[in-house]
Write a protein that holds these residues in place. Structure first.
Motif, PDB file in Angstrom:
ATOM      1  N   LEU A   1       0.843  -1.184   0.000  1.00 31.29           N
ATOM      2  CA  LEU A   1       0.000   0.000   0.000  1.00 31.29           C
ATOM      3  C   LEU A   1       0.886   1.245   0.000  1.00 31.29           C
ATOM      4  N   ARG A   2       0.391   2.275  -0.643  1.00 32.96           N
ATOM      5  CA  ARG A   2       1.125   3.545  -0.718  1.00 32.96           C
ATOM      6  C   ARG A   2       0.147   4.690  -0.451  1.00 32.96           C
ATOM      7  N   ALA A   3       0.533   5.572   0.471  1.00 29.89           N
ATOM      8  CA  ALA A   3      -0.316   6.721   0.822  1.00 29.89           C
ATOM      9  C   ALA A   3      -0.147   7.817  -0.219  1.00 29.89           C
ATOM     10  N   ILE A   4      -1.270   8.304  -0.705  1.00 29.46           N
ATOM     11  CA  ILE A   4      -1.225   9.417  -1.657  1.00 29.46           C
ATOM     12  C   ILE A   4      -1.650  10.731  -0.996  1.00 29.46           C
ATOM     13  N   LEU A   5      -2.180  10.624   0.248  1.00 31.23           N
ATOM     14  CA  LEU A   5      -2.551  11.813   1.035  1.00 31.23           C
ATOM     15  C   LEU A   5      -2.110  11.587   2.474  1.00 31.23           C
ATOM     16  N   ASP A   6      -1.820  12.632   3.150  1.00 32.66           N
ATOM     17  CA  ASP A   6      -1.498  12.516   4.567  1.00 32.66           C
ATOM     18  C   ASP A   6      -2.781  12.193   5.331  1.00 32.66           C
ATOM     19  N   PHE A   7      -2.675  11.217   6.233  1.00 29.99           N
ATOM     20  CA  PHE A   7      -3.839  10.859   7.050  1.00 29.99           C
ATOM     21  C   PHE A   7      -3.345  10.127   8.287  1.00 29.99           C
ATOM     22  N   GLU A   8      -4.279   9.881   9.171  1.00 30.68           N
ATOM     23  CA  GLU A   8      -4.009   9.152  10.412  1.00 30.68           C
ATOM     24  C   GLU A   8      -4.901   7.939  10.445  1.00 30.68           C
ATOM     25  N   ASP A   9      -4.292   6.762  10.580  1.00 31.41           N
ATOM     26  CA  ASP A   9      -5.077   5.536  10.523  1.00 31.41           C
ATOM     27  C   ASP A   9      -5.807   5.308  11.843  1.00 31.41           C
ATOM     28  N   GLN A  10      -6.485   4.171  11.928  1.00 38.67           N
ATOM     29  CA  GLN A  10      -7.320   3.885  13.091  1.00 38.67           C
ATOM     30  C   GLN A  10      -6.500   3.686  14.351  1.00 38.67           C
ATOM     31  N   SER A  11      -5.260   3.228  14.208  1.00 42.42           N
ATOM     32  CA  SER A  11      -4.424   3.010  15.393  1.00 42.42           C
ATOM     33  C   SER A  11      -3.724   4.271  15.843  1.00 42.42           C
ATOM     34  N   GLY A  12      -3.926   5.350  15.114  1.00 40.61           N
ATOM     35  CA  GLY A  12      -3.325   6.613  15.508  1.00 40.61           C
ATOM     36  C   GLY A  12      -2.018   6.916  14.825  1.00 40.61           C
ATOM     37  N   ASP A  13      -1.556   6.026  13.977  1.00 43.21           N
ATOM     38  CA  ASP A  13      -0.308   6.277  13.255  1.00 43.21           C
ATOM     39  C   ASP A  13      -0.571   7.257  12.138  1.00 43.21           C
ATOM     40  N   LYS A  14       0.346   8.198  12.027  1.00 42.21           N
ATOM     41  CA  LYS A  14       0.223   9.174  10.959  1.00 42.21           C
ATOM     42  C   LYS A  14       0.964   8.669   9.724  1.00 42.21           C
ATOM     43  N   LYS A  15       0.271   8.752   8.607  1.00 42.73           N
ATOM     44  CA  LYS A  15       0.855   8.338   7.330  1.00 42.73           C
ATOM     45  C   LYS A  15       1.038   9.565   6.466  1.00 42.73           C
ATOM     46  N   VAL A  16       2.226   9.665   5.883  1.00 41.67           N
ATOM     47  CA  VAL A  16       2.556  10.788   5.011  1.00 41.67           C
ATOM     48  C   VAL A  16       2.499  10.289   3.577  1.00 41.67           C
ATOM     49  N   ALA A  17       2.103  11.188   2.699  1.00 39.20           N
ATOM     50  CA  ALA A  17       2.031  10.806   1.284  1.00 39.20           C
ATOM     51  C   ALA A  17       3.383  10.272   0.828  1.00 39.20           C
ATOM     52  N   GLY A  18       3.355   9.088   0.219  1.00 37.23           N
ATOM     53  CA  GLY A  18       4.586   8.419  -0.217  1.00 37.23           C
ATOM     54  C   GLY A  18       4.991   7.274   0.671  1.00 37.23           C
ATOM     55  N   ASP A  19       4.437   7.192   1.892  1.00 39.91           N
ATOM     56  CA  ASP A  19       4.741   6.063   2.767  1.00 39.91           C
ATOM     57  C   ASP A  19       4.195   4.775   2.161  1.00 39.91           C
ATOM     58  N   GLU A  20       4.931   3.707   2.421  1.00 43.52           N
ATOM     59  CA  GLU A  20       4.514   2.383   1.950  1.00 43.52           C
ATOM     60  C   GLU A  20       4.487   1.435   3.126  1.00 43.52           C
ATOM     61  N   TRP A  21       3.560   0.543   3.123  1.00 43.27           N
ATOM     62  CA  TRP A  21       3.458  -0.498   4.136  1.00 43.27           C
ATOM     63  C   TRP A  21       2.706  -1.683   3.541  1.00 43.27           C
ATOM     64  N   LEU A  22       2.635  -2.750   4.275  1.00 43.52           N
ATOM     65  CA  LEU A  22       2.019  -3.981   3.797  1.00 43.52           C
ATOM     66  C   LEU A  22       0.737  -4.247   4.548  1.00 43.52           C
TER      67      LEU A  22
END
Length: 856
Positions: free
Chosen positions: A131-152
């Motif tokens: 998965l790749r973030a295209i917008l900055d957001f905060e997931d349900q666990s409270g982690d902040k994701k920045v556009a461009g971050d990748e995770w599985l």
């Protein structure tokens, strides 16, 4: 969808019946606001309204499905649609909304269904979504994701899409089998699954058996198979950078080492280890040895420029940098007739003997020898067995002298070598042609050349035939020797054959015959010469000379040298004889020469003795060649006119002889013709008489035949009719006999058929009667048995009681009524009353009839 349409004044529908779960968009043309009407409902359109969309079915998102709506309607805190001040549905422009399973909903004006209803992606075990973030957001666990971050997003599970996240790819786990590992590379600074920090571009191995799912910033470079090490195989590794191996040993960049089965049964190279190759084990038997160049010392470092001798039996691996000088070599096992020549390449002591560089020496067998590292084996020598007629040329490498060794078994020493004797090409060709100088002396072809070349180190041998001679010249001693045949010639190192170039052909031409052998004769040669008579008649003679060489003493060297003193004895002799013949014929007229040609030629060649007789031999004293006879084979004029005149004279003589023979033959033919005519006339007369006699006999036979024919026709007809009638009678009699026989056969066959039918019928009836009798007998027996069984069952007393029960009952009844007798009738049946009186009158006095017990 049931919808009733009623046209208004404008020609559009005015009434819309909207079914359940359907909707329409209605535009208010006064306020320019679009609203949504949802069924079930009957919508009456006003004049200022226009239906711009629908009726359309609502969007239904079933469980485990989703859809994406672009420009979604803004909802308040109570999830109600927000309406702006103009009454229009407020939209979140350029935004997206992912809607999951819910009640069917309509699309508000401005909303666009960007992605239709799609099933949610199910992520199976051992797979993941990158998965790749295209917008900055905060997931349900409270982690902040920045556009461009990748995770599985790892499975198993169902992925719920978000508008801020896109799925780049599906990653499958790599299965790591036993004796395998996977090489990973970091795409970005990250922590691996063991918590080890990795920098961008770093590579490492994962050896744990099972399924491995690479992280978001990890990529699988390759699957590395382990090398299986055995007792006979090791791997050669090289470090590509300085690192510590799995055993904690520091390996520097470029360092090389071996991994053997003692270190590990299977080995997976590290990421900083390069497999140079698989090194097989080197095994030496007790009859082998090898020399290792640049051996590795006890400190593990190569000793450059040194050598190491290893003898068998032994097995070892070549260390990195080591190599075998000449591979695995066999121990030199020398027999009695073998030896090896050695050369020292450095100073050393050899069994107490000081050897200097360049020294050469020889070791003779029988022995077993393994050369040390200070010694080079120059060559291996073997004794050469030589017959008494065989030999070799041996050259001393120190003095340069060449000698021939013959008739013994000889082994070259360390200072000797085989020497190749070169011969002139013409002599080589003559030796290779294998032509018999005597039998093939008239063959001018090259002869059957051998495909096998001469061994130049062997002594040159040549067989001199009988009654022939060969001259051999020694260039070192400057002497010549002549060998008479039959003999075997063996050339020394400095000796050469004397080649003979003789004239040949007709007429003789120089250098036609090439030979090593001088035939001593007797033999002959043929030549064609041209002469001219005193009257200038040019003639061509073909002469044949018989010659031989006269050798009185073969041991006399001067006599022998004379034989080869004339290089071309054939051409010399033919020229000498031709000059004598020309001189003699030049003084003779053509007619005289034509008559006495043989005498003139013989006299000119052999000469006259004191008694004016022709001598019988012509001697050439230079080489003792003797001409014994001359044969004149043909005489032909050279000038055409002379040839024509001679031919005319010969033809005239032939013609005269032919004419005389023709006249004689013609006379004889005429005589024979007359005699034949007389015999022919007499034969004609005899034939005519014989024909008359035959004609007479023919007429007689014709008359007899006519008489016989006239009488014989009637007789033949009568005989034929009688014979025909006889044949018809016999045929009728025979036919009657055959018919009678046929009738008899038919009657007999019919009789036989009837008799067999009657017999069969009788037999059938008899058997049927027998069956009926047996059946009746069995039935009677059954009835008797049945009756007997019934009687036995009922009892005799019971039967008797039944039999007398009727009369007794009647008697008792009559007694009770007081009646003696009674008769009952129906009035229609006659009654016999003749005996009635017996009962009425004294009937009681008559005895009652006796009833048999069986009838009872």
């Amino acid at each position: 969808m049931d919808r009733t349409r009623q046209r208004g004044t404008g020609g559009e529908e005015s009434i819309y019946r909207i079914p359940p779960f359907y909707y329409i968009h209605v535009l208010d043309q006064n306020s320019n606001v679009t609203k949504v009407e949802i069924g079930p409902k009957t919508f009456i359109r006003q004049d200022n309204e226009r239906v711009i969309y629908g009726p359309e079915k609502m969007i239904t998102v079933p469980p485990r499905h989703y859809c994406i709506v672009e420009n979604p309607a803004v909802r308040g805190q109570d999830n109600d649609i927000v309406i702006d001040k103009s009454g229009q549905v407020k939209l979140a422009h350029a935004d997206q909304e992912i809607r999951l399973a819910q009640e069917p909903f309509p699309l508000y004006p401005g909303e666009v269904l960007k992605q239709t209803v799609t099933a949610l992606k199910v992520v199976t075990a051992n797979t993941a979504l990158r998965l790749r973030a295209i917008l900055d957001f905060e997931d349900q666990s409270g982690d902040k994701k920045v556009a461009g971050d990748e995770w599985l997003f790892e499975g198993p599970g169902t992925y719920i899409p978000k508008k801020e996240v896109v799925v780049d790819e599906t990653i499958r786990a790599t299965i790591i089998r036993p004796n395998q590992a996977i090489m990973l590379r970091a795409r970005k600074e990250t922590l691996d699954r063991d918590g080890t920090p990795r920098v961008t571009g770093e590579e490492w191995l994962v050896r744990k058996v099972g399924a491995y799912l690479p992280g978001a910033y990890e990529e699988v470079v390759d699957v590395v198979d382990a090398y299986v090490l055995t007792d006979k195989k090791a791997i050669h590794l090289r470090a590509t950078r300085t690192f510590k191996d799995d055993n904690g040993k520091l390996r520097r960049n470029g360092e090389e080492w071996l991994v053997k089965v003692e270190d590990a049964e299977t080995y997976i190279p590290n990421v900083y280890e390069e497999v140079v190759g698989v090194v097989p084990i080197t095994t030496l038997t007790n009859r082998q040895y090898c020399v290792i160049i640049d051996p590795v010392g006890t400190d593990g470092k190569p000793q450059l420029g040194q050598k190491k001798l290893v003898k068998g039996e032994k097995s070892f691996f070549l260390q990195p940098g080591e190599k075998l000088e000449k591979g695995t070599q066999n121990v030199y096992v020398l027999g009695e007739d073998e030896g090896v020549i050695l050369r020292a390449n450095e100073a050393f002591k050899d069994h107490g003997v000081d050897r200097k560089p360049g020294d050469r020496w020889m070791i003779r067998g029988p022995a077993e020898y393994v050369p040390s590292v200070e010694v080079d084996v120059v060559t291996k020598r073997k004794a050469i067995p030589l017959d008494e007629n065989e030999g070799i040329y041996v050259r001393d490498t120190k003095s340069g002298k060449v000698r021939a060794v013959t008739g013994e078994t000889y082994m070259l020493t360390q200072d000797e070598e085989l020497w190749a004797k070169e011969l002139p090409p013409a002599i080589e060709t003559l030796l290779q042609s294998h032509k018999d100088p005597l039998a093939d002396r008239s063959d001018r072809s090259g002869g059957p050349s051998s495909s096998k070349s001469r061994e130049k180190t062997k002594v040159v041998t040549f067989r001199v035939p009988h009654n022939a001679a060969v001259q051999i010249y020694d260039y070192k001693e400057k002497k010549a020797r002549v060998v008479y045949g039959p003999e075997l010639v063996m050339l020394g190192p400095d000796e050469q054959f004397t080649q003979l170039s003789l004239s040949g052909g007709k007429p003789k031409r120089p250098n036609v015959i090439k030979s090593l052998v001088l035939l001593l004769g007797p033999d002959f040669c043929t030549d064609i010469i041209t002469i001219e008579t005193a009257d200038h008649a040019r003639l061509q003679l073909q002469l044949s000379y018989n010659w031989h060489f006269e050798v009185k003493d073969k041991d006399d060297k001067q006599e022998a040298a004379k034989l080869f003193s004339v290089p071309d004895f054939v051409g010399d002799a033919c020229k000498a004889i031709a000059s004598r013949v020309r001189g003699a014929v030049a003084s003779v007229q053509f007619d005289d020469f034509h008559k006495n040609s043989a005498k003139i030629i013989r006299a000119s060649v052999f000469g006259m003795d004191e008694k004016q007789k022709v001598r019988d031999r012509f001697i050439f004293p230079q080489n003792n060649l003797i001409i014994t006879s001359i044969d004149i084979q043909s005489v032909e004029p050279v000038d055409q006119r002379t040839r024509d005149a001679l031919q005319k004279s010969v033809q005239l003589a032939i013609e005269i002889t032919t004419n005389s023979q023709e006249a004689t033959a013609r006379h004889e033919a005429e005589r024979l013709e007359q005699e034949a005519k007389g015999r022919l006339e007499r034969q004609k007369i005899l034939d005519e008489a014989e024909a008359e006699r035959a004609r007479k006999e023919l007429l007689e036979l014709q008359a007899n035949s006519a008489a016989v024919e006239s009488t014989g026709q009637a007789k033949a007809e009568a005989q034929s009719r009688a014979e025909a009638q006889r044949i018809e009678g016999e045929a009728a009699v025979q036919q009657a006999k055959l018919k009678a026989e046929a009738a008899r056969i038919e009657a007999e066959s019919e009789l036989e058929r009837l008799s067999r039918a009657r017999e069969a019928e009788t037999k059938y009836v008899r058997e049927q009667n027998t069956l009926e009798i047996s059946k009746a007998k069995e039935m009677s027996e059954i009835e008797v048995g049945k009756f007997k069984n019934m009687v036995d069952a009922i009892g005799s007393e019971t039967i008797r009681s039944i039999a007398v029960s009727g009369p007794e009952m009647q008697v008792k009844l009559l007694k009770s009524l007081g009646l003696k007798s009674t008769l009952i009738t129906d009035g229609s049946s006659p009654i016999n009353l003749f005996n009635t009186a017996h009962g009425l009158i004294g009937g009681s006095a008559l005895p009652a009839p006796k009833v048999d017990s069986d009838e009872e």
